[in-house]
Scaffold this motif. Structure first.
Motif, PDB file in Angstrom:
ATOM      1  N   MET A 105      43.761 -58.760  42.044  1.00  0.00           N
ATOM      2  CA  MET A 105      44.049 -59.212  40.699  1.00  0.00           C
ATOM      3  C   MET A 105      42.841 -58.912  39.812  1.00  0.00           C
ATOM      4  SD  MET A 105      45.495 -62.871  39.619  1.00  0.00           S
ATOM      5  CE  MET A 105      44.229 -63.870  38.905  1.00  0.00           C
ATOM      6  N   THR A 106      43.122 -58.340  38.666  1.00  0.00           N
ATOM      7  CA  THR A 106      42.032 -57.998  37.766  1.00  0.00           C
ATOM      8  C   THR A 106      41.783 -59.121  36.766  1.00  0.00           C
ATOM      9  OG1 THR A 106      43.511 -56.916  36.215  1.00  0.00           O
ATOM     10  CG2 THR A 106      42.555 -55.545  37.929  1.00  0.00           C
ATOM     11  N   ASN A 107      40.594 -59.155  36.275  1.00  0.00           N
ATOM     12  CA  ASN A 107      40.193 -60.136  35.288  1.00  0.00           C
ATOM     13  C   ASN A 107      40.773 -59.714  33.933  1.00  0.00           C
ATOM     14  OD1 ASN A 107      38.786 -61.556  33.319  1.00  0.00           O
ATOM     15  ND2 ASN A 107      36.849 -61.458  34.406  1.00  0.00           N
ATOM     16  N   PRO A 108      41.649 -60.519  33.335  1.00  0.00           N
ATOM     17  CA  PRO A 108      42.272 -60.114  32.067  1.00  0.00           C
ATOM     18  C   PRO A 108      41.272 -59.968  30.920  1.00  0.00           C
ATOM     19  CG  PRO A 108      42.944 -62.348  32.659  1.00  0.00           C
ATOM     20  CD  PRO A 108      42.160 -61.789  33.815  1.00  0.00           C
ATOM     21  N   LEU A 109      40.231 -60.785  30.885  1.00  0.00           N
ATOM     22  CA  LEU A 109      39.227 -60.661  29.831  1.00  0.00           C
ATOM     23  C   LEU A 109      38.441 -59.360  29.976  1.00  0.00           C
ATOM     24  CD1 LEU A 109      37.904 -64.327  29.627  1.00  0.00           C
ATOM     25  CD2 LEU A 109      39.406 -63.154  28.007  1.00  0.00           C
ATOM     26  N   PHE A 110      38.164 -58.987  31.206  1.00  0.00           N
ATOM     27  CA  PHE A 110      37.475 -57.727  31.471  1.00  0.00           C
ATOM     28  C   PHE A 110      38.347 -56.560  31.012  1.00  0.00           C
ATOM     29  CE2 PHE A 110      36.647 -54.137  34.335  1.00  0.00           C
ATOM     30  CZ  PHE A 110      35.317 -53.912  34.064  1.00  0.00           C
ATOM     31  N   GLN A 111      39.627 -56.621  31.342  1.00  0.00           N
ATOM     32  CA  GLN A 111      40.560 -55.570  30.960  1.00  0.00           C
ATOM     33  C   GLN A 111      40.677 -55.469  29.442  1.00  0.00           C
ATOM     34  OE1 GLN A 111      41.874 -53.349  32.971  1.00  0.00           O
ATOM     35  NE2 GLN A 111      42.890 -52.318  31.280  1.00  0.00           N
ATOM     36  N   GLN A 112      40.745 -56.602  28.759  1.00  0.00           N
ATOM     37  CA  GLN A 112      40.824 -56.606  27.296  1.00  0.00           C
ATOM     38  C   GLN A 112      39.579 -55.979  26.682  1.00  0.00           C
ATOM     39  OE1 GLN A 112      41.459 -60.685  26.241  1.00  0.00           O
ATOM     40  NE2 GLN A 112      43.646 -60.637  26.727  1.00  0.00           N
ATOM     41  N   ALA A 113      38.430 -56.275  27.244  1.00  0.00           N
ATOM     42  CA  ALA A 113      37.178 -55.706  26.740  1.00  0.00           C
ATOM     43  C   ALA A 113      37.177 -54.185  26.901  1.00  0.00           C
ATOM     44  CB  ALA A 113      35.985 -56.323  27.468  1.00  0.00           C
ATOM     45  N   ARG A 114      37.602 -53.715  28.050  1.00  0.00           N
ATOM     46  CA  ARG A 114      37.671 -52.265  28.279  1.00  0.00           C
ATOM     47  C   ARG A 114      38.600 -51.600  27.284  1.00  0.00           C
ATOM     48  NH1 ARG A 114      39.140 -51.064  34.296  1.00  0.00           N
ATOM     49  NH2 ARG A 114      39.837 -49.232  33.199  1.00  0.00           N
ATOM     50  N   GLU A 115      39.761 -52.214  27.059  1.00  0.00           N
ATOM     51  CA  GLU A 115      40.738 -51.650  26.128  1.00  0.00           C
ATOM     52  C   GLU A 115      40.210 -51.681  24.696  1.00  0.00           C
ATOM     53  OE1 GLU A 115      44.275 -53.918  26.903  1.00  0.00           O
ATOM     54  OE2 GLU A 115      44.593 -52.936  28.832  1.00  0.00           O
ATOM     55  N   ALA A 116      39.536 -52.747  24.321  1.00  0.00           N
ATOM     56  CA  ALA A 116      39.005 -52.861  22.963  1.00  0.00           C
ATOM     57  C   ALA A 116      37.924 -51.811  22.707  1.00  0.00           C
ATOM     58  CB  ALA A 116      38.458 -54.268  22.728  1.00  0.00           C
ATOM     59  N   VAL A 117      37.066 -51.588  23.679  1.00  0.00           N
ATOM     60  CA  VAL A 117      36.023 -50.571  23.526  1.00  0.00           C
ATOM     61  C   VAL A 117      36.656 -49.177  23.477  1.00  0.00           C
ATOM     62  CG1 VAL A 117      34.008 -49.483  24.609  1.00  0.00           C
ATOM     63  CG2 VAL A 117      34.205 -51.980  24.547  1.00  0.00           C
ATOM     64  N   ALA A 118      37.646 -48.948  24.306  1.00  0.00           N
ATOM     65  CA  ALA A 118      38.329 -47.650  24.298  1.00  0.00           C
ATOM     66  C   ALA A 118      38.994 -47.393  22.941  1.00  0.00           C
ATOM     67  CB  ALA A 118      39.369 -47.589  25.418  1.00  0.00           C
ATOM     68  N   TYR A 119      39.602 -48.421  22.375  1.00  0.00           N
ATOM     69  CA  TYR A 119      40.239 -48.287  21.068  1.00  0.00           C
ATOM     70  C   TYR A 119      39.195 -48.000  19.982  1.00  0.00           C
ATOM     71  CZ  TYR A 119      42.903 -49.407  16.866  1.00  0.00           C
ATOM     72  OH  TYR A 119      43.488 -49.357  15.634  1.00  0.00           O
ATOM     73  N   ALA A 120      38.106 -48.743  19.981  1.00  0.00           N
ATOM     74  CA  ALA A 120      37.043 -48.517  19.008  1.00  0.00           C
ATOM     75  C   ALA A 120      36.483 -47.104  19.149  1.00  0.00           C
ATOM     76  CB  ALA A 120      35.937 -49.555  19.175  1.00  0.00           C
ATOM     77  N   ASN A 121      36.343 -46.658  20.365  1.00  0.00           N
ATOM     78  CA  ASN A 121      35.830 -45.316  20.617  1.00  0.00           C
ATOM     79  C   ASN A 121      36.808 -44.252  20.110  1.00  0.00           C
ATOM     80  OD1 ASN A 121      33.835 -43.552  21.624  1.00  0.00           O
ATOM     81  ND2 ASN A 121      35.040 -43.203  23.457  1.00  0.00           N
ATOM     82  N   SER A 122      38.093 -44.479  20.300  1.00  0.00           N
ATOM     83  CA  SER A 122      39.080 -43.493  19.844  1.00  0.00           C
ATOM     84  C   SER A 122      39.114 -43.425  18.316  1.00  0.00           C
ATOM     85  CB  SER A 122      40.462 -43.790  20.416  1.00  0.00           C
ATOM     86  OG  SER A 122      40.964 -45.006  19.914  1.00  0.00           O
ATOM     87  N   ILE A 123      38.880 -44.536  17.647  1.00  0.00           N
ATOM     88  CA  ILE A 123      38.789 -44.516  16.182  1.00  0.00           C
ATOM     89  C   ILE A 123      37.521 -43.764  15.774  1.00  0.00           C
ATOM     90  CG2 ILE A 123      38.394 -45.937  14.130  1.00  0.00           C
ATOM     91  CD1 ILE A 123      40.239 -48.033  15.368  1.00  0.00           C
ATOM     92  N   SER A 124      36.438 -44.018  16.481  1.00  0.00           N
ATOM     93  CA  SER A 124      35.157 -43.382  16.178  1.00  0.00           C
ATOM     94  C   SER A 124      35.238 -41.859  16.305  1.00  0.00           C
ATOM     95  CB  SER A 124      34.090 -43.928  17.114  1.00  0.00           C
ATOM     96  OG  SER A 124      32.870 -43.264  16.929  1.00  0.00           O
ATOM     97  N   THR A 125      35.978 -41.388  17.287  1.00  0.00           N
ATOM     98  CA  THR A 125      36.088 -39.942  17.510  1.00  0.00           C
ATOM     99  C   THR A 125      37.189 -39.303  16.672  1.00  0.00           C
ATOM    100  OG1 THR A 125      37.599 -40.242  19.377  1.00  0.00           O
ATOM    101  CG2 THR A 125      35.226 -40.130  19.875  1.00  0.00           C
ATOM    102  N   GLY A 126      37.980 -40.130  15.972  1.00  0.00           N
ATOM    103  CA  GLY A 126      39.042 -39.602  15.133  1.00  0.00           C
ATOM    104  C   GLY A 126      40.361 -39.409  15.838  1.00  0.00           C
ATOM    105  N   SER A 127      40.451 -39.840  17.087  1.00  0.00           N
ATOM    106  CA  SER A 127      41.706 -39.711  17.833  1.00  0.00           C
ATOM    107  C   SER A 127      42.784 -40.649  17.308  1.00  0.00           C
ATOM    108  CB  SER A 127      41.487 -40.015  19.319  1.00  0.00           C
ATOM    109  OG  SER A 127      40.557 -39.122  19.870  1.00  0.00           O
ATOM    110  N   GLU A 128      42.356 -41.766  16.725  1.00  0.00           N
ATOM    111  CA  GLU A 128      43.292 -42.746  16.174  1.00  0.00           C
ATOM    112  C   GLU A 128      42.815 -43.168  14.794  1.00  0.00           C
ATOM    113  OE1 GLU A 128      45.044 -45.843  18.448  1.00  0.00           O
ATOM    114  OE2 GLU A 128      44.282 -45.025  20.314  1.00  0.00           O
ATOM    115  N   GLN A 129      43.766 -43.615  13.997  1.00  0.00           N
ATOM    116  CA  GLN A 129      43.466 -44.123  12.663  1.00  0.00           C
ATOM    117  C   GLN A 129      43.181 -45.613  12.756  1.00  0.00           C
ATOM    118  OE1 GLN A 129      43.554 -42.390   9.652  1.00  0.00           O
ATOM    119  NE2 GLN A 129      43.772 -40.500  10.811  1.00  0.00           N
TER     120      GLN A 129
END
Length: 64
Positions: A1-25
């Motif tokens: 079982m994975t830690n949901p807070l850890f997973q949320q943090a990973r997803e949030a950083v990935a999203y911020a990174n994709s905005i930073s690189t221009g992959s997402e608006q």
């Protein structure tokens, strides 16, 4: 079982990174703020191995 807070943090950083690189608006400043909050929450409730990964994610945010 994975830690949901850890997973949320990973997803949030990935999203911020994709905005930073221009992959997402979106608002980069807001995405980074949400990612920092998610990282903070995850740090309080994780294992040492997860903490090491969270530090890497934190560095990713710092480098944006």
């Amino acid at each position: 079982m994975t830690n949901p807070l850890f997973q949320q943090a990973r997803e949030a950083v990935a999203y911020a990174n994709s905005i930073s690189t221009g992959s997402e608006q979106g608002d980069q400043q807001e995405a980074v703020m949400k990612a920092k909050n998610a990282l903070s929450s995850a740090f309080a409730n994780c294992t040492d191995a997860e903490r090491a990964q969270l530090r890497e994610l934190q560095q990713t945010l710092t480098n944006m």
